[in-house]
Design an enzyme around this catalytic site. Sequence first.
Site, PDB file in Angstrom:
ATOM      1  N   VAL A  31      17.627 -79.862  -6.605  1.00  0.00           N
ATOM      2  CA  VAL A  31      17.101 -78.335  -6.220  1.00  0.00           C
ATOM      3  C   VAL A  31      18.297 -77.319  -6.785  1.00  0.00           C
ATOM      4  O   VAL A  31      19.052 -77.478  -7.042  1.00  0.00           O
ATOM      5  CB  VAL A  31      16.181 -78.206  -4.658  1.00  0.00           C
ATOM      6  CG1 VAL A  31      15.241 -79.283  -4.392  1.00  0.00           C
ATOM      7  CG2 VAL A  31      17.660 -78.359  -3.621  1.00  0.00           C
ATOM      8  N   SER A  32      17.436 -76.271  -7.127  1.00  0.00           N
ATOM      9  CA  SER A  32      18.566 -74.730  -7.409  1.00  0.00           C
ATOM     10  C   SER A  32      18.817 -74.791  -6.098  1.00  0.00           C
ATOM     11  O   SER A  32      20.395 -74.078  -6.310  1.00  0.00           O
ATOM     12  CB  SER A  32      17.752 -74.331  -7.874  1.00  0.00           C
ATOM     13  OG  SER A  32      17.301 -74.464  -8.941  1.00  0.00           O
ATOM     14  N   THR A  33      18.802 -74.409  -4.722  1.00  0.00           N
ATOM     15  CA  THR A  33      19.121 -73.486  -4.728  1.00  0.00           C
ATOM     16  C   THR A  33      19.245 -74.467  -3.329  1.00  0.00           C
ATOM     17  O   THR A  33      18.497 -75.486  -2.837  1.00  0.00           O
ATOM     18  CB  THR A  33      18.458 -72.821  -3.957  1.00  0.00           C
ATOM     19  OG1 THR A  33      17.652 -72.879  -3.191  1.00  0.00           O
ATOM     20  CG2 THR A  33      19.037 -71.460  -5.014  1.00  0.00           C
ATOM     21  N   GLN A  63      16.482 -74.102  -1.003  1.00  0.00           N
ATOM     22  CA  GLN A  63      15.044 -75.262  -1.268  1.00  0.00           C
ATOM     23  C   GLN A  63      15.216 -77.159  -0.533  1.00  0.00           C
ATOM     24  O   GLN A  63      16.378 -76.991  -0.557  1.00  0.00           O
ATOM     25  CB  GLN A  63      15.263 -75.556  -2.494  1.00  0.00           C
ATOM     26  CG  GLN A  63      14.823 -74.392  -3.681  1.00  0.00           C
ATOM     27  CD  GLN A  63      15.051 -73.869  -5.191  1.00  0.00           C
ATOM     28  OE1 GLN A  63      15.283 -75.181  -5.622  1.00  0.00           O
ATOM     29  NE2 GLN A  63      13.665 -73.425  -5.710  1.00  0.00           N
TER      30      GLN A  63
END
Length: 182
Positions: free
Chosen positions: A8-10, A13
């Site tokens: 996931v990017s952050t 998330q």
Amino acid sequence: MNIGYARVSTGEQNLDLQVDALKQADCKTILQEKISGTISERPKLEEALNFMRDGDTLVVWRLDRLGRSLKHLIEIINHLHDRGLYFKSLTENIDTVSSSGKLIFHIFGALAEFERNIISERTKAGLKAARARGRQGGRPRSIDDRTIEMAKRLINEGSNSISEICQNLGISRASLYRYLKE
């Protein structure tokens, strides 16, 4: 053996959806990462690739979890193929173990190459058309001719230092010397 990779990017998330899908896909090992896809260095992906042995399959929930772009994705899949490894994307139902999965992936690769070539051709045609109309590419000049002449005059007078001249004219030292050289 199936090796799962979830990303996931952050930090906000959640990886649960991906991890559950990878467990259902019979992944014995699942490496998880919370890092932006735009970052080229992804330690857990590298760990997964280094962990894999001949005949293993890298499994992801969706294609965009693996590659930053289609080109990057193709590079990773080709790297896997060169090492005798396979790839599987659960959402897009791509599995390079099967011949139909390999075909779909090669079609994606051909389309990506076609897109890159079209973009390159358009760019070249646009630059050629602009040159034909007398336009030049690159950054616009930061100093006009009048300012250059004023700088030359101030330098010849010798009453001001280069730093003072640059400060008064609002230009950098490098820009001044570049324009004086012209």
